[in-house]
Design an enzyme around this catalytic site. Sequence first.
Site, PDB file in Angstrom:
ATOM      1  N   ASN A 100       0.852  -1.186   0.000  1.00  0.00           N
ATOM      2  CA  ASN A 100       0.000   0.000   0.000  1.00  0.00           C
ATOM      3  C   ASN A 100       0.893   1.242   0.000  1.00  0.00           C
ATOM      4  O   ASN A 100       1.794   1.348   0.835  1.00  0.00           O
ATOM      5  CB  ASN A 100      -0.908   0.000   1.232  1.00  0.00           C
ATOM      6  CG  ASN A 100      -2.027   1.006   1.154  1.00  0.00           C
ATOM      7  OD1 ASN A 100      -1.785   2.182   0.920  1.00  0.00           O
ATOM      8  ND2 ASN A 100      -3.252   0.558   1.344  1.00  0.00           N
ATOM      9  N   HIS A 133     -12.923  -3.877   0.340  1.00  0.00           N
ATOM     10  CA  HIS A 133     -12.437  -3.326  -0.928  1.00  0.00           C
ATOM     11  C   HIS A 133     -13.495  -3.473  -2.021  1.00  0.00           C
ATOM     12  O   HIS A 133     -14.481  -4.192  -1.856  1.00  0.00           O
ATOM     13  CB  HIS A 133     -11.148  -4.038  -1.381  1.00  0.00           C
ATOM     14  CG  HIS A 133      -9.925  -3.566  -0.671  1.00  0.00           C
ATOM     15  ND1 HIS A 133      -9.504  -4.109   0.524  1.00  0.00           N
ATOM     16  CD2 HIS A 133      -9.023  -2.596  -0.973  1.00  0.00           C
ATOM     17  CE1 HIS A 133      -8.398  -3.497   0.920  1.00  0.00           C
ATOM     18  NE2 HIS A 133      -8.086  -2.575   0.024  1.00  0.00           N
ATOM     19  N   LYS A 137     -11.234  -6.249  -6.857  1.00  0.00           N
ATOM     20  CA  LYS A 137      -9.972  -6.686  -6.246  1.00  0.00           C
ATOM     21  C   LYS A 137      -9.880  -8.206  -6.267  1.00  0.00           C
ATOM     22  O   LYS A 137     -10.808  -8.900  -5.830  1.00  0.00           O
ATOM     23  CB  LYS A 137      -9.857  -6.152  -4.815  1.00  0.00           C
ATOM     24  CG  LYS A 137      -8.490  -6.396  -4.192  1.00  0.00           C
ATOM     25  CD  LYS A 137      -8.292  -5.574  -2.938  1.00  0.00           C
ATOM     26  CE  LYS A 137      -6.908  -5.793  -2.340  1.00  0.00           C
ATOM     27  NZ  LYS A 137      -5.828  -5.395  -3.273  1.00  0.00           N
TER      28      LYS A 137
END
Length: 236
Positions: A100, A133, A137
Amino acid sequence: MKIALIGYGKMGKIIGRIAQERGHELVSIIDIDNLQDFDSAAFKSADVAIEFTKPDTALGNVRKCFAANVPVVSGTTGWDAASLKEEIEKNGNTLFWSSNYSIGVFIFNAISQKLAQIMNGFSNYNVEMTEVHHIHKLDAPSGTAITLAEGILANLDRKTAWTKEKENSSSDLAIKSIREGEVPGIHSIRYESEVDSITITHDAKSREGFALGAVVAAEFTAGKKGFLGMSDMLKF
């Protein structure tokens, strides 16, 4: 700085825009329909490449960057980037990888590790994580959730492994994954006892923060060697 983009989906387009806003030049944009451009003079002229693709293509993309002597910043999760560390150090390549690129997530991880150190002395609290998410994803749990979990495991003696969805034993840290809508990313860590609960959450408002972090990482990576990460760039 000359930047090559590998992957030109939603993230790639935002990264490209932010890179240009910061004064950088996009010399090559590689997507599924022009993979031959890895061999182009334009790609090889890049000071750094930024790669956001899919888990099954990331390794090949990174190796093509190595072959072209182009440092690469990869944000693709769901593959074992760390397995390349020894090879990178041996051959003098450059890979900056993070699960991230949000600076806020990096701060959140530092807070989570500190909280785990504190909670190590309070065994009446159990801990679990939930990550949410968007439906596109592919990996679950998210790479960010795994990184957060590894930080907790390193600081909380009573937990020894993370597991998907539920605990199989009291030493497991359960990570629950939810896929809905177009959620950029929400990660919540909850410590629960019989009398109260403590929850910390990072809630990304858009992909902009991830994209900006990737461009900043590219700026940091250009001219460097080795296997790099957010802790190399952000020292606190």
